[in-house]
Design an enzyme around this catalytic site. Structure first.
Site, PDB file in Angstrom:
ATOM      1  N   THR A 172     -37.504  35.924  13.621  1.00 35.70           N
ATOM      2  CA  THR A 172     -36.431  36.133  14.593  1.00 35.70           C
ATOM      3  C   THR A 172     -36.532  35.031  15.635  1.00 35.70           C
ATOM      4  OG1 THR A 172     -36.420  38.506  14.248  1.00 35.70           O
ATOM      5  CG2 THR A 172     -35.478  37.712  16.317  1.00 35.70           C
ATOM      6  N   LYS A 229     -29.092  39.418  14.027  1.00 38.53           N
ATOM      7  CA  LYS A 229     -30.389  40.009  14.355  1.00 38.53           C
ATOM      8  C   LYS A 229     -30.464  40.306  15.854  1.00 38.53           C
ATOM      9  CE  LYS A 229     -34.668  41.386  13.858  1.00 38.53           C
ATOM     10  NZ  LYS A 229     -35.839  40.864  13.179  1.00 38.53           N
ATOM     11  N   LYS A 275     -39.811  39.059  23.593  1.00 38.03           N
ATOM     12  CA  LYS A 275     -39.443  37.683  23.221  1.00 38.03           C
ATOM     13  C   LYS A 275     -38.031  37.667  22.624  1.00 38.03           C
ATOM     14  CE  LYS A 275     -39.734  36.387  19.283  1.00 38.03           C
ATOM     15  NZ  LYS A 275     -39.847  36.096  17.857  1.00 38.03           N
TER      16      LYS A 275
END
Lengths: 290, 290
Positions: free
Chosen positions: A93, A168, A236
């Site tokens: 990701t 995502k 993150k």
């Protein structure tokens, strides 16, 4: 087809095992050699000496690393082995822009790239039932399908390179918001004096039903958060989401309200726990029961 | 067993139909006679002249009304027909205290009471797959089971009278928070230029999967919110939740942040739409696309 994996973490390792079960695993590499040695012992497939050797041995190379800088480092390291028959599918990701940068570096070497981030948790990685959010050319995706199908139950092509990562980001925003809804609701239920195991079982059967409650409900109420998706990695990802929103002049108030709560969890030493650890914070919304 | 229904709204009407399919529907009544006449025409079972007549004709009486005051009014109206063999199962969503008050009024008449709020949407009511959150005595629940099983796929007993409503409050907090997560995430996806139908399909297959996305995702992105759970009823439920939290010295920041958004929807004329209409508000977090 010969497939390889770079990055044998909580997601990458079981994905590599599923490629092996499908008879596709030809090579792999991991920054920490012990994980690669374990996979070699488990599969009988030899670990490669470096990323370029994995690239040279494969038609489909799945990368699964933790951060944007790691991905670009791995791409640069595998370039000496890149060839026209190679497609790199990045299951990490990262920002959509990082995916586009990776695609460009590989294009110069004649190799293809798809951003293919996944969702479904470590359980989905183990069972090979992940959902793949792909960005890139349809023809490349078709060629990569045998490898991606070995790790997933659903593959969606969302648009050009970067679209998988944008999707995502949608997924992570939704996961975090659902995590907040579930943990705040269960903290309320605890304050009402309800037996939370029973609450989880009956609520998940109705319109509030969700993956997170199914897979984390019974453990989070016991502060058991060792299995799952680390809070510091979610932070993150969510930082990327907020940056993406701001870049188009927008905002994500739910996520902006959540981030300080996750950061507090990290400060308190829970950064390596699954983000269902948010229940630790939400409990404090109510005075402790006698 | 003879079962009756009072309150033939979006949930009560299909629940009555499922009782009829199970061969249990003996009587029913509705404040607006047209709904009762429609059910009589559909089932061949005669509508009762008043709530007391339904109570007199039944062993299990399901009530399904919109608000706390409506429930207590219905309870008072059925009391003349109440008897020792009667169990009232209230499927409405009301405060736990209102459930306890209803139980007390019925106890004086020798009748039993269970709070049995449900979740699973109008789809669950139609299919008979609701989740029942019950509060009250286990022996009463056992007696009422044939009727409750005709409308549900899962029944959980959470504790004494009021526990079902407390659990329903947990459920509504979760539903609302999930609705916010989904609508904010999809608004972000729209701003990223993604095709939202594809996003819904791929995201629901992963760790962000949830009932709301499955059942409302494809319609909410088209502003089609006619089927479902009315925003103004969700607001009524969430006001109860906030009151319950405050009564124990706690708070529900996610819900307190959501309520003004729902109230704005109602002010703009969307109060009778499903609460997935929240997407109308969340879209404004991002500048309109060209």
């Amino acid at each position: 087809m010969k497939a390889g994996v770079i990055g044998l973490g909580a997601m990458g390792y079981p994905m590599a095992l599923n490629l092996h079960r499908a008879g596709l695993l030809a090579s792999f590499w991991n920054r920490t050699p012990a994980r690669a040695e374990a996979l070699a012992a488990e599969t009988g497939v030899a670990a490669a000496s470096d990323p370029a050797a994995v690239a040279a041995a494969c038609e489909v190379l799945i990368t699964c690393v933790s951060a944007d800088a790691d991905l670009l480092e791995v791409i640069d390291a595998l370039l000496p082995g890149a060839h026209a028959g190679l497609i790199v599918c990045d299951c990490s990701t990262v920002a959509a822009g990082t995916a586009r940068e990776a695609a460009q570096r590989l294009r110069h070497a004649g190799a293809g790239f798809l951003d293919t981030p996944v969702s479904g948790g470590v359980e989905g990685a183990r069972k090979g039932t992940l959902s793949v959010m792909a960005g890139g050319e349809a023809a490349l995706l078709e060629r990569a399908c045998p490898a991606l199908e070995a790790i997933s139950a659903r593959i969606g092509l969302l648009g050009p390179v970067g679209s998988g990562q944008a999707t995502k980001a949608v997924n992570q925003i939704m996961c975090a918001g659902i995590g907040q809804a579930v943990s705040e609701a269960l903290a309320f239920g605890r304050a009402m004096g309800l037996g939370l195991d029973q609450v989880v079982d009956v609520v998940r059967a109705g319109a509030a039903g969700n993956w997170f409650l199914d897979h984390r409900g019974h453990t989070m109420i016991r502060d058991e958060n060792t299995i799952g998706f680390k809070t510091r990695l979610l932070v993150k990802d969510l930082d990327i989401c907020v940056d993406m929103a701001r870049a188009v002049g927008g905002s994500l108030p739910t996520i902006e309200g959540l981030l300080p709560q996750y950061r507090e969890l990290i400060e308190r030493g829970h950064g390596d726990e699954d983000h269902s650890a948010l229940y630790r914070i939400k409990r404090r919304l109510f005075p402790e029961l006698e």
